[in-house]
Write a protein that holds these residues in place. Structure first.
Motif, PDB file in Angstrom:
ATOM      1  N   UNK B 193      96.291 -19.498 105.393  1.00 45.58           N
ATOM      2  CA  UNK B 193      95.495 -19.222 104.214  1.00 45.58           C
ATOM      3  C   UNK B 193      96.199 -19.682 102.938  1.00 45.58           C
ATOM      4  N   UNK B 194      97.514 -19.712 102.985  1.00 40.96           N
ATOM      5  CA  UNK B 194      98.282 -20.164 101.829  1.00 40.96           C
ATOM      6  C   UNK B 194      97.961 -21.594 101.436  1.00 40.96           C
ATOM      7  N   UNK B 195      97.556 -22.410 102.404  1.00 42.18           N
ATOM      8  CA  UNK B 195      97.202 -23.805 102.125  1.00 42.18           C
ATOM      9  C   UNK B 195      95.962 -23.869 101.250  1.00 42.18           C
ATOM     10  N   UNK B 197      94.927 -21.471  99.323  1.00 40.93           N
ATOM     11  CA  UNK B 197      95.263 -20.914  98.007  1.00 40.93           C
ATOM     12  C   UNK B 197      96.006 -21.931  97.154  1.00 40.93           C
ATOM     13  N   UNK B 198      96.942 -22.660  97.778  1.00 41.63           N
ATOM     14  CA  UNK B 198      97.710 -23.639  97.018  1.00 41.63           C
ATOM     15  C   UNK B 198      96.784 -24.706  96.457  1.00 41.63           C
ATOM     16  N   UNK B 199      95.849 -25.175  97.278  1.00 43.10           N
ATOM     17  CA  UNK B 199      94.920 -26.203  96.825  1.00 43.10           C
ATOM     18  C   UNK B 199      94.014 -25.658  95.723  1.00 43.10           C
ATOM     19  N   UNK B 200      93.521 -24.420  95.910  1.00 43.17           N
ATOM     20  CA  UNK B 200      92.672 -23.800  94.899  1.00 43.17           C
ATOM     21  C   UNK B 200      93.428 -23.642  93.579  1.00 43.17           C
ATOM     22  N   UNK B 201      94.694 -23.200  93.684  1.00 41.36           N
ATOM     23  CA  UNK B 201      95.483 -22.976  92.468  1.00 41.36           C
ATOM     24  C   UNK B 201      95.718 -24.275  91.709  1.00 41.36           C
ATOM     25  N   UNK B 202      95.694 -25.410  92.419  1.00 42.03           N
ATOM     26  CA  UNK B 202      95.878 -26.700  91.754  1.00 42.03           C
ATOM     27  C   UNK B 202      94.585 -27.179  91.099  1.00 42.03           C
ATOM     28  N   UNK B 203      93.513 -26.405  91.264  1.00 42.21           N
ATOM     29  CA  UNK B 203      92.244 -26.773  90.652  1.00 42.21           C
ATOM     30  C   UNK B 203      91.369 -27.629  91.547  1.00 42.21           C
ATOM     31  N   UNK B 204      91.721 -27.722  92.839  1.00 43.78           N
ATOM     32  CA  UNK B 204      90.896 -28.526  93.744  1.00 43.78           C
ATOM     33  C   UNK B 204      89.624 -27.761  94.084  1.00 43.78           C
ATOM     34  N   UNK B 208      87.127 -30.616  98.179  1.00 43.39           N
ATOM     35  CA  UNK B 208      88.418 -31.310  98.201  1.00 43.39           C
ATOM     36  C   UNK B 208      89.425 -30.550  99.058  1.00 43.39           C
ATOM     37  N   UNK B 212      90.734 -32.594 102.156  1.00 45.64           N
ATOM     38  CA  UNK B 212      92.073 -33.149 101.959  1.00 45.64           C
ATOM     39  C   UNK B 212      93.163 -32.278 102.559  1.00 45.64           C
ATOM     40  N   UNK B 213      92.930 -30.965 102.620  1.00 47.25           N
ATOM     41  CA  UNK B 213      94.014 -30.058 103.011  1.00 47.25           C
ATOM     42  C   UNK B 213      93.724 -29.350 104.337  1.00 47.25           C
TER      43      UNK B 213
END
Lengths: 266, 355
Positions: B193-195, B197-204, B208, B212-213
Motif C-alpha cells: 500500500x505504501x507504493x 501512497x508514495x505515488x499519490x503523495x507525488x501528485x500522481x 498514473x 506506472x506503479x
C-alpha cells in the motif's frame, strides 16, 4: 499571520505555510487526533515528537490529504486542504484538485516506498515527467543534480534493492524534492534504518533545513530536533501537550507527560 | 574483523581461530544413496522399452503421422487454433483487468456487478457457454444500437454480424475473463500500500498510479498464472466445435480421420501441434517473467565469487580460505555450508546435498 509592510504603505498578509485549527481525526470510534492547532511559518523546521500512537503520523498524513479530517480546518500556504470553501460551505475536492495540492507538498516515508521496478534516477524522474509533463532531458539533468545533492550521483542506475536503507531514504528525499515542493513532510525518516545509517539521512535533512525549506519532521531523534528544529511539538493521546523552543522543552519540560517521555528517550 | 582481533569470542558464536586464520576443510566420505540409482535405472529401462514398443506398434501408424503433420488442412487449422487462443486471451486479459478494478472499487453496485459476472461465468462449464453462444442468433435475432424504447440508430442481423469464429472467440474470452479477473485482483492486492501512497503523495493521478506503479509491480504475481491460463486456453479451443466452429486443430483432425477411418495418427498429429505451441509459450513466459523481475529479488549484479571456492555461488555464504570462519545464517534459511576442498572431485554442492 505575519504582516509585512511593503513600503508603499499597504500591508500584505502572508499566510503561514501550515495552519492547523482544531484538526481532529477518528477511525471509527477511535479518536486519534483531538483538536490539533498549530502554525508553521515559512522556512521553519518543526519537529513532532511523542510516543507511538500519539497521532503524530496521522497529523502529518492529514497535511497532504492522505487522511481525511473528521473536524477542523487545515490549510497550506493559505489554501484549504482537501476542500473548497464557498460562502461558508465546504465542498469536497475532486481527486484532480487534491493531486494538484499534493504536488507542492513533498513527503518522505518511514519505509522509503521507492518504486522497486525503477532505478534511483527513474524514481526521481517519474513525477516531474508524468505529473508536470516536463521534457525528459531537462528532468534528467535536474534529477542527476538532486541525486548528487544527496550524495548518490554514482548510484543513479541502481535499483532500490541494491541500495542500503540510508541510500534508499536519500533517494526518496531526492524524489520528493524533484517536484520542487514548498513544504516537506518527513514521517519518521530514520526509524527503519540501521543505527549507523541514520547519520547520512539526517545530514541530508540538515542541509535541506539550511537551504530554507519548510519542514515538518516526525522523529525520535532528539539530537536532530535540538540542533536543527526551530520549534518542537510534543504530542500524546491525540493532543498537543507542549510546544515551543526545542532547547527549552528538551532541557526543561513543563508538563509531566513530556518529562516522563523525555526521561525514556534521552 | 581481522583474525588478530583481540576481542574474546562471545558464547554461541564460532570463535575466530588462532594464528593465520586457516581452517581445516571437512574431508568426509560422501553418503551413498544406492536405492536412488537403482530406481533411476529401472525408470530409464521402462521408458526406453515403451519408446521402442511405440515406434514399432502398427496402430500408431507413424507413416500416416508423418504424412499429415504438415498437411495444408492441419497447418491451417493449427493457425486457426493459435488465432483463437491469442484473440480470446487478449480480450480476456483486458476484460479481466476491468473486472478486477471493478471488484476493488468502493462502489457497491459496481462491485456486485463484477461479482455477479464471475459467479455466472465461473460457475457454468465453458462447453455449455459455447453452445449458448452458438444459439445467440436464435435468442437475439437482431442487435440494435440506440436509446432503449426508441427507434434504434443501427440494427443488424445477429447471424450476419457474428460468424462462428467470432462467436468462439467471444465465448472463450468471456469465460476466461472471469478467471483473469481473479488473477489480476490478486496481483493488484500483492503490491504494498505504501507504493500507492508514495505515488499519490507525488501528485500522481489514480490512473498514473495504477499504470506506472501498481500494475507493473503486480505483473510479477500476474504473469505465472496467466501463462498457465494461456496454455489452458490453447487446449480449451478444442471445445469450439460446440459453437459449432470446425476449423480448429482438434475438430479438423477428427474430420480428416472420419474420412480415413484411422483416428490414432490424427490424434498424434494434433497433439504434436499443441505441444509445439505450448513449448513456445513456455519460453515466452520465461522471458516475460525475467523482464518484470527488474529490481526485485535478484542478486547484486557485481557479486563476485571467491576464487578459492569456485563451486559455491548464489545464496550460499562465500567463505574465503584466508578469512576466519564466521558462521552466518544464509538467506532463505539455508544452513551454512563448510568450504569444499578443491581435491574432492566434482561434487555438486547444492543446498540439499551438503548434509
Amino acid at each position: 499571520m505575519t504582516d509585512v509592510n511593503t513600503g508603499a504603505g499597504a500591508s500584505v498578509t502572508i499566510p503561514p505555510m501550515v495552519l492547523a485549527d482544531q484538526v481532529s481525526k477518528s477511525f471509527g470510534s477511535n479518536e486519534v487526533l483531538k483538536g490539533i492547532s498549530l502554525e508553521v511559518k515559512r522556512g521553519e523546521v518543526m519537529c513532532l515528537v511523542g510516543p507511538s500512537g500519539s497521532g503524530k503520523s496521522t497529523f502529518l498524513r492529514c497535511i497532504n490529504h492522505l487522511e481525511v479530517l473528521s473536524a477542523g480546518r487545515l490549510s497550506v500556504d493559505g489554501e484549504l486542504i482537501g476542500y473548497r470553501e464557498i460562502s461558508g460551505k465546504l465542498y469536497e475536492m475532486a481527486p484532480k484538485e487534491a493531486a494538484r495540492q499534493r504536488r507542492d507538498i513533498g513527503m518522505v516515508f518511514q519505509r522509503f516506498n521507492l518504486f522497486p521496478h525503477m532505478t534511483a534516477l527513474q524514481n526521481v524522474m517519474e513525477a516531474p515527467m508524468r505529473v508536470k509533463g516536463l521534457p525528459k532531458a531537462q528532468v534528467e539533468q535536474s534529477a542527476l543534480g538532486l541525486l548528487a545533492r544527496v550524495g548518490l550521483a554514482e548510484r543513479a542506475d541502481y535499483y532500490p534493492a541494491h541500495l542500503s536503507g540510508g541510500q534508499q531514504q536519500r533517494v526518496a528525499i531526492a524524489r520528493a524534492l524533484a517536484m520542487e515542493p514548498k513544504l516537506m513532510l518527513f514521517d519518521e525518516p530514520t526509524s527503519a534504518l540501521d543505527p549507523e545509517l541514520v547519520g547520512e539521512v539526517l545530514d541530508v535533512m540538515k542541509g535541506l533545513a539550511k537551504s530554507g525549506m519548510t519542514m515538518i519532521v516526525v522523529t525520535h531523534e532528539m539530537g536532530f530536533a535540538r540542533e536543527v528544529a526551530d520549534s518542537l511539538v510534543f504530542m500524546d493521546g491525540g493532543v498537543v501537550v507542549e510546544a515551543g523552543d526545542p532547547d527549552e522543552i528538551l532541557t526543561n519540560p513543563q508538563h509531566r507527560r513530556t518529562q516522563a517521555f523525555l526521561s525514556k528517550v534521552l | 574483523m581481522s583474525s588478530n582481533d583481540p576481542i574474546r569470542p562471545v558464547a554461541g558464536a564460532t570463535p575466530p581461530p588462532e594464528g593465520t586464520g586457516d581452517t581445516e576443510p571437512i574431508k568426509a566420505i560422501r553418503l551413498r544413496h544406492p536405492w536412488r540409482n537403482v530406481f533411476a535405472v529401472a525408470l530409464i529401462i521402462v521408458f526406453v522399452l515403451f519408446i521402442i514398443d511405440a515406434a514399432g506398434r502398427p496402430a500408431y501408424d507413424w507413416p500416416a503421422v508423418a504424412q499429415y503433420v504438415f498437411d495444408r488442412r492441419i497447418t491451417q487449422a493449427a493457425l486457426n487454433t493459435l488465432q483463437l487462443t491469442v484473440y480470446s486471451m487478449v480480450l480476456a486479459i483486458a476484460l479481466g483487468v476491468v473486472l478486477a478494478v471493478m471488484r476493488l472499487t468502493p462502489n457497491p453496485v459496481v462491485k456486485s456487478l463484477a461479482w455477479f459476472y464471475l459467479w455466472i461465468f465461473r460457475g457454468t462449464p465453458v462447453y455449455v457457454q459455447l453452445v449458448f453462444w452458438g444459439l445467440i442468433s436464435i435468442i437475439y435475432q437482431s442487435i440494435d444500437i440506440g436509446i432503449p424504447f426508441l427507434e434504434p440508430w443501427y440494427s443488424f442481423e445477429t447471424n450476419a454480424a457474428l460468424n462462428t469464429f467470432t462467436l468462439a472467440i467471444i465465448g472463450l474470452a468471456l469465460n476466461e475473463a472471469a478467471y483473469m479477473a481473479e488473477i489480476v485482483r490478486a496481483g493488484l492486492l500483492s503490491v504494498d500500500k505504501g507504493q500507492d501512497e508514495a505515488a499519490t503523495a507525488l501528485g500522481m493521478s489514480w490512473f498514473q498510479t495504477m499504470s506506472r506503479v501498481v500494475l507493473p509491480q503486480s505483473m510479477r504475481v500476474i504473469i505465472p498464472p496467466t501463462g498457465n491460463e494461456v496454455i489452458s486456453m490453447l487446449k480449451t479451443t478444442s471445445l469450439v466445435t460446440a459453437v459449432p466452429y470446425s476449423f480448429d486443430l482438434y475438430t479438423r483432425s477428427r474430420d480428416i480421420s472420419a474420412e480415413t477411418f484411422n483416428p490414432i495418427p490424427m490424434l498424434i498429429v494434433a497433439s504434436i501441434w499443441y505441444l509445439f505451441f505450448t513449448s513456445i509459450l513456455m519460453v515466452g513466459q520465461h522471458f516475460l517473467e525475467k523482464r518484470f523481475a527488474r529490481g526485485v529479488g535478484d542478486r547484486q549484479p557485481d557479486r563476485k565469487v571467491s576464487t578459492q571456492t569456485g563451486a559455491i555461488t548464489g545464496t550460499l555464504p562465500v567463505i574465503g580460505g584466508n578469512q576466519p570462519t564466521v558462521v552466518r545464517p544464509a538467506p532463505g534459511g539455508t544452513p551454512p555450508t563448510p568450504p569444499q576442498p578443491r581435491d574432492s572431485g566434482p561434487v555438486d554442492l547444492g543446498p540439499g546435498d551438503a548434509k
